[in-house]
Design a protein around this motif. Sequence first.
Motif, PDB file in Angstrom:
ATOM      1  N   LEU B 270      43.485  36.607  41.823  1.00 14.31           N
ATOM      2  CA  LEU B 270      43.381  37.804  42.663  1.00 14.31           C
ATOM      3  C   LEU B 270      44.471  38.819  42.297  1.00 14.31           C
ATOM      4  O   LEU B 270      44.183  39.993  42.022  1.00 14.31           O
ATOM      5  CB  LEU B 270      43.489  37.427  44.141  1.00 14.31           C
ATOM      6  CG  LEU B 270      43.549  38.622  45.105  1.00 14.31           C
ATOM      7  CD1 LEU B 270      42.250  39.425  45.070  1.00 14.31           C
ATOM      8  CD2 LEU B 270      43.846  38.161  46.532  1.00 14.31           C
ATOM      9  N   ALA B 273      44.459  39.446  38.050  1.00  9.96           N
ATOM     10  CA  ALA B 273      43.216  39.717  37.323  1.00  9.96           C
ATOM     11  C   ALA B 273      42.215  40.479  38.180  1.00  9.96           C
ATOM     12  O   ALA B 273      41.172  40.896  37.679  1.00  9.96           O
ATOM     13  CB  ALA B 273      42.600  38.411  36.820  1.00  9.96           C
ATOM     14  N   GLY B 274      42.525  40.640  39.469  1.00  6.86           N
ATOM     15  CA  GLY B 274      41.600  41.371  40.337  1.00  6.86           C
ATOM     16  C   GLY B 274      40.287  40.647  40.533  1.00  6.86           C
ATOM     17  O   GLY B 274      39.260  41.279  40.762  1.00  6.86           O
ATOM     18  N   LEU B 275      40.328  39.313  40.463  1.00  7.16           N
ATOM     19  CA  LEU B 275      39.099  38.534  40.571  1.00  7.16           C
ATOM     20  C   LEU B 275      39.099  37.674  41.837  1.00  7.16           C
ATOM     21  O   LEU B 275      40.052  36.949  42.103  1.00  7.16           O
ATOM     22  CB  LEU B 275      38.942  37.618  39.355  1.00  7.16           C
ATOM     23  CG  LEU B 275      38.786  38.325  38.004  1.00  7.16           C
ATOM     24  CD1 LEU B 275      38.748  37.289  36.875  1.00  7.16           C
ATOM     25  CD2 LEU B 275      37.521  39.186  37.978  1.00  7.16           C
TER      26      LEU B 275
END
Lengths: 322, 322
Positions: B270, B273-275
């Motif tokens: 999160l 990687a913004g995932l």
Amino acid sequence: MPQTRLDIARIRAAQQVIDPIFRNTPLYRCEALEPHLGCAVSIKLETANPVRSFKGRGSELVASQLADTGSRALVCASAGNLGQALGWSGRGRGLDVTVVASRFAPAVKLDRIRAMGAQLELVDGDHEVARERAAAIARYDGIRLVEDSLDIETCEGAATIGLELVDTVPSFDTVLIALGGGAMATGVGHVVKALAPGTEVICVQPLGAPAMTHSWHQRRVVSTDSTNTIADGVAGRHPIPAVLDDLLLVADDAVLVQEKSIVAGIRLLLDHAGLVVEPSAALGIAAILEDPDRFAGRHIVTIVCGSNVDMDAYHRWVGTSR
Amino acid sequence: MPQTRLDIARIRAAQQVIDPIFRNTPLYRCEALEPHLGCAVSIKLETANPVRSFKGRGSELVASQLADTGSRALVCASAGNLGQALGWSGRGRGLDVTVVASRFAPAVKLDRIRAMGAQLELVDGDHEVARERAAAIARYDGIRLVEDSLDIETCEGAATIGLELVDTVPSFDTVLIALGGGAMATGVGHVVKALAPGTEVICVQPLGAPAMTHSWHQRRVVSTDSTNTIADGVAGRHPIPAVLDDLLLVADDAVLVQEKSIVAGIRLLLDHAGLVVEPSAALGIAAILEDPDRFAGRHIVTIVCGSNVDMDAYHRWVGTSR
């Protein structure tokens, strides 16, 4: 075929130049969002790449053309995403990349620009001040100035998104595009109007940074004195005349959305699509939330254009704290 | 060429059958993760599609073959993701899909299975109880039973991920694969060992659901009485002998990770990687966190296999509350 500065043949050729890592991005229906929006929604996801935004498409064009000419240096002003992308594209080609940014840009974007090996210069003002400083550096050093949205490569790079959208069957009723300087809106808009003219092109900008939208409605450049929005990626004040001219030819409408709708869009994309987005990438969802009747029963595609977001701010927006 | 039940020619042919929306998924270096992990890390992202997991690859094979035979109904047990995927693939082909799941599966997965138009039957026990019930329904109704990891289509569908990995230049040193029933591990492992034998294949399972990993190390089926992990997608207790046989031929190692490492992996993905991922999709990152010396300086690829996660639990894991 709209008579903009853009050219479909060049845009098709651009697909061969742009690293495949930025192309053929996911495009899929997101049914879990739909009960909340009242229309069919597809996502074009531009965040799953090394720079987490669509800007790699344009930066690849810029950097490859510069490398072909034998030049070795460029400078740009960036709200954060173009700088990362030019850093990535320049590093792979041995170019010296200088990025001028506002010191108020999200720290995560500035950190990533440095991590790409670019030279970062911060200015005390906003993005418009960074633009002036970048131009001064280019004049002084005699190097290439990359001007987002003005330089045709930045528009035609973004336009390759449009080629990927119009290939879809069945076609979409409407494409919602975040509007800042206009590279993505004119790029995607040109391709859609040229190849899928039945599809509506609607640009979305924050009420707190409305210069280009006001300009589009008044059909003349309208500047603003300041901006006030969390959508840092689209917060310009001085529209570029040539870009406005293009936008007038390809956009069917330009709408403004409130900050609270942007935040609501960010939350919806997290809760029901599992997507982390930066505020600019939620503008399309925000537009649907503000005017559901307009989109009811239609099939909308919205471009999720970036995910470079300050995580502390993000947690505030999605209603959490840590 | 490993002598598993899988076949490279069939896996290549599968690429033509699987809807393109599930194929050629993003594969990219994620440099922002690397300071935290001490190695080069690439992400293979299987979440940006209508079912938010890799299971669409296998479900497309199952459903298309069933439709070709003229059959109209199937039943499966699912931890949540296979059921969604078979629902999606079956709906598009007019098939009746029945999914049996544990009532303890994440509500979001159960809701999405229903939303795909599948018939959902809940059992009071865990996934192994759901497997027994699905088999009973298949016998009683005389319809096709889809058994995840045992049915070769589920393995060969997942194996198409492997084809997309081995095409990459330069090749990876190690691929980290979440291990549950074994469809993804045997599928991807088979392709990697067949076409890029120099690449190490390491399976990762939670300490709280270690049956297949214990089985791999002891070279015989080892069952467990219970599971205790947040990684619901890989929480089986009874390994399938034929799948273990295949796994013994293609895996270089199988490791177990602690729950706290899975949570740390979720947070890293999160924050850097913004995932958004479900716990199973963080197993590879967890393995690096637990043994950084093993991976130091190497180039690792990890398959982010799903993002169907209960958001309340997710916020607890990432240290937030709302």
